[in-house]
Design an enzyme around this catalytic site. Structure first.
Site, short mmCIF file in Angstrom:
data_model
loop_
_atom_site.label_atom_id
_atom_site.label_comp_id
_atom_site.label_asym_id
_atom_site.label_seq_id
_atom_site.Cartn_x
_atom_site.Cartn_y
_atom_site.Cartn_z
N CYS A 1 56.36 33.88 22.35
CA CYS A 1 55.88 35.29 22.70
C CYS A 1 56.93 36.32 22.41
O CYS A 1 56.55 37.54 22.20
CB CYS A 1 55.33 35.32 24.12
N HIS B 1 54.89 42.81 26.94
CA HIS B 1 54.30 41.71 26.59
C HIS B 1 53.33 41.44 27.43
O HIS B 1 53.21 41.73 28.64
CB HIS B 1 55.04 40.35 26.37
N ASN C 1 46.35 37.12 26.38
CA ASN C 1 47.83 36.91 25.88
C ASN C 1 47.86 36.66 24.19
O ASN C 1 47.35 35.48 24.01
CB ASN C 1 48.69 35.77 26.52
N1 COA Z 1 40.34 28.99 37.36
C1 COA Z 1 40.26 28.60 38.45
N2 COA Z 1 41.40 28.08 39.23
C2 COA Z 1 42.83 28.00 38.44
C3 COA Z 1 42.50 28.25 37.12
C4 COA Z 1 41.56 29.01 36.71
N3 COA Z 1 41.44 29.26 35.22
N4 COA Z 1 43.83 28.02 36.75
C5 COA Z 1 44.57 27.59 37.67
N5 COA Z 1 43.78 27.33 38.90
C6 COA Z 1 44.00 27.05 40.05
C7 COA Z 1 45.18 26.01 39.92
O1 COA Z 1 44.79 24.67 39.75
C8 COA Z 1 45.80 26.02 41.40
O2 COA Z 1 44.93 25.34 42.46
P1 COA Z 1 45.64 24.34 43.49
O3 COA Z 1 46.42 25.36 44.40
O4 COA Z 1 44.37 23.63 43.98
O5 COA Z 1 46.61 23.37 42.68
C9 COA Z 1 45.62 27.46 41.83
O6 COA Z 1 44.52 28.08 40.91
C10 COA Z 1 46.65 28.48 41.69
O7 COA Z 1 47.32 28.02 40.73
P2 COA Z 1 48.66 28.87 40.51
O8 COA Z 1 49.44 28.22 38.94
O9 COA Z 1 49.61 28.89 41.40
O10 COA Z 1 48.16 30.23 39.95
P3 COA Z 1 49.05 31.57 39.82
O11 COA Z 1 48.59 32.73 40.53
O12 COA Z 1 50.46 31.18 39.23
O13 COA Z 1 48.32 32.00 38.33
C11 COA Z 1 48.81 32.00 35.85
C12 COA Z 1 48.53 31.22 36.95
C13 COA Z 1 49.09 30.93 34.72
C14 COA Z 1 47.79 32.77 35.47
C15 COA Z 1 50.36 32.64 36.17
O14 COA Z 1 51.22 31.80 36.87
C16 COA Z 1 50.75 33.12 34.90
O15 COA Z 1 50.40 33.88 34.34
N6 COA Z 1 52.03 32.72 34.65
C17 COA Z 1 52.71 32.99 33.62
C18 COA Z 1 52.18 33.20 32.11
C19 COA Z 1 53.07 33.49 31.12
O16 COA Z 1 53.69 34.55 31.41
N7 COA Z 1 53.17 33.09 30.00
C20 COA Z 1 54.16 33.89 28.83
C21 COA Z 1 54.68 32.75 28.20
S1 COA Z 1 53.85 31.94 26.94
#
Ligand code: COA
Length: 330
Positions: free
Chosen positions: A116, A256, A286
């Site tokens: 990215c 980003h 993204n």
């Molecule tokens: N729908 C519903 N639930 C979901 C889900 C979805 N699409 N995706 C994940 N979950 C669940 C998980 O399984 C987890 O469940 P659990 O607690 O029972 O295990 C729960 O939601 C929380 O997951 P978590 O990973 O803690 O959520 P989060 O608040 O961190 O959000 C992202 C997840 C991926 C959105 C976030 O971490 C993020 O944006 N990360 C950075 C991405 C990034 O910057 N990428 C750039 C580089 S490529």
């Protein structure tokens, strides 16, 4: 008198596929809800390329738009840099495919892989090539067909990504946006956090890699989130320190577009008010390397900006990689 050329972005262009993948479409594919996606990511929809729209095609569309705005012809381009983690092929490179599609017959062609952060890595290389006097016109393209590498059975990743492309003509003369400073960084120790495990030389394609779905993109979202905020803030501050500017001097922050919560956290850490932060994450998700310059293109079309206005671009991605760039209108 200092006659050193100063790299400036003379024109920006972008391309987004027509097809929309909404949150309600995703509700039918995986166990997710519109409410979860909106509150955890800020995304409502994203664009998805058709089978015929490849990374090189989207990059070529964006490149043509950038050339037109810059009033530079394809024949004037000395070098094409393509930032992508979703190339048409592992070999040949995507830059060469775009070179022939746009008719930039004099141009050398090189792909850059910095996930990215790819557009900012490309901008930094373009600046160095122009300011060293090596080239007059460098075309920096970022194009991603992430949908080809996304596992639409994995709710952790499939809601996050969209397709699209952007391009910038970086030249040694003309009006535009002076590329004042670019700061880049990387931490290969954390390579496993964002990975497509198979299909490269380490784990070539096999029946087993296909069965284990190892050709798809994987990400440890929570871990990446923490590093993203910290590293983008650090790179942005380095950029400001290098130029002697304060956050108050920035007209727009163009981050980003990985997650609305990441964007809001960086703006808060830097004391940049929300009305100075440009966002496209709600409508495109993204788009990996192409996201920063897609946002920049839209910003420049929408807003009237003035001579000496400063823009701060920040990005973060797999590698891990990160960067920031400060642009000033000439
Ligand atoms: N729908 C519903 N639930 C979901 C889900 C979805 N699409 N995706 C994940 N979950 C669940 C998980 O399984 C987890 O469940 P659990 O607690 O029972 O295990 C729960 O939601 C929380 O997951 P978590 O990973 O803690 O959520 P989060 O608040 O961190 O959000 C992202 C997840 C991926 C959105 C976030 O971490 C993020 O944006 N990360 C950075 C991405 C990034 O910057 N990428 C750039 C580089 S490529």
């Amino acid at each position: 008198m200092n006659n050193k050329p100063q790299a400036r972005i003379r024109g920006i262009g972008s391309y987004l596929p027509q097809k929309i993948l909404s949150n309600s479409d995703l509700e039918k594919l995986v166990d997710t809800t519109n409410e979860w996606i909106v509150t955890r990511t800020g995304m409502n929809e994203r664009r998805i390329a058709t089978k015929e729209e490849c990374t090189s095609h989207m990059g070529a569309y964006a490149a043509r738009a950038a050339l037109e705005k810059a009033q530079v012809t394809a024949a004037d381009i000395d070098m094409i840099l393509v930032a992508t983690m979703s190339p048409d092929y592992l070999c040949p490179n995507t830059a060469g495919l775009i070179q022939t599609q746009i008719g930039a017959t004099r141009a050398a062609a090189l792909d850059i892989q910095a996930a990215c952060t790819g557009f900012l890595y490309g901008l930094s290389i373009a600046k160095a090539l122009v300011e060293s006097g090596t080239y007059k016109n460098v075309l920096v393209i970022a194009s991603e067909k992430m949908s080809s590498f996304i596992d639409y059975t994995d709710r952790n990743t499939c809601v996050l990504f969209g397709d699209g492309a952007s391009a910038a003509v970086v030249s040694d003369s003309g009006k535009g946006w002076f590329v004042d400073t670019v700061r880049l960084g990387a931490d290969g120790e954390l390579a496993d956090l964002v990975i497509i495990p198979a299909g490269g030389a380490r784990h070539p394609a096999s029946q087993e890699t296909v069965e284990k779905r190892e050709h798809f993109f994987r990400m440890s979202g929570k871990e990446v989130f923490k590093h993203a905020v910290r590293r983008m803030e650090m790179a942005a501050k380095e950029c400001l320190d290098a130029t002697g500017l304060a956050a108050d001097d920035i007209r727009w922050l163009v981050p980003h577009q990985a997650n609305l919560r990441i964007i809001d956290a960086i703006a808060k850490q830097m004391n940049i008010p929300d009305e100075k932060v440009y966002k496209t994450v709600h409508k495109y998700g993204n788009t990996s390397a192409s996201s920063v310059a897609i946002a920049l293109d839209e910003l420049l079309q929408e807003q009237q900006l003035n001579h000496d206005d400063h823009l701060l671009l920040v990005a973060f991605g797999g590698g891990l990689t990160w960067g920031a760039a400060l642009l000033t209108q000439t």
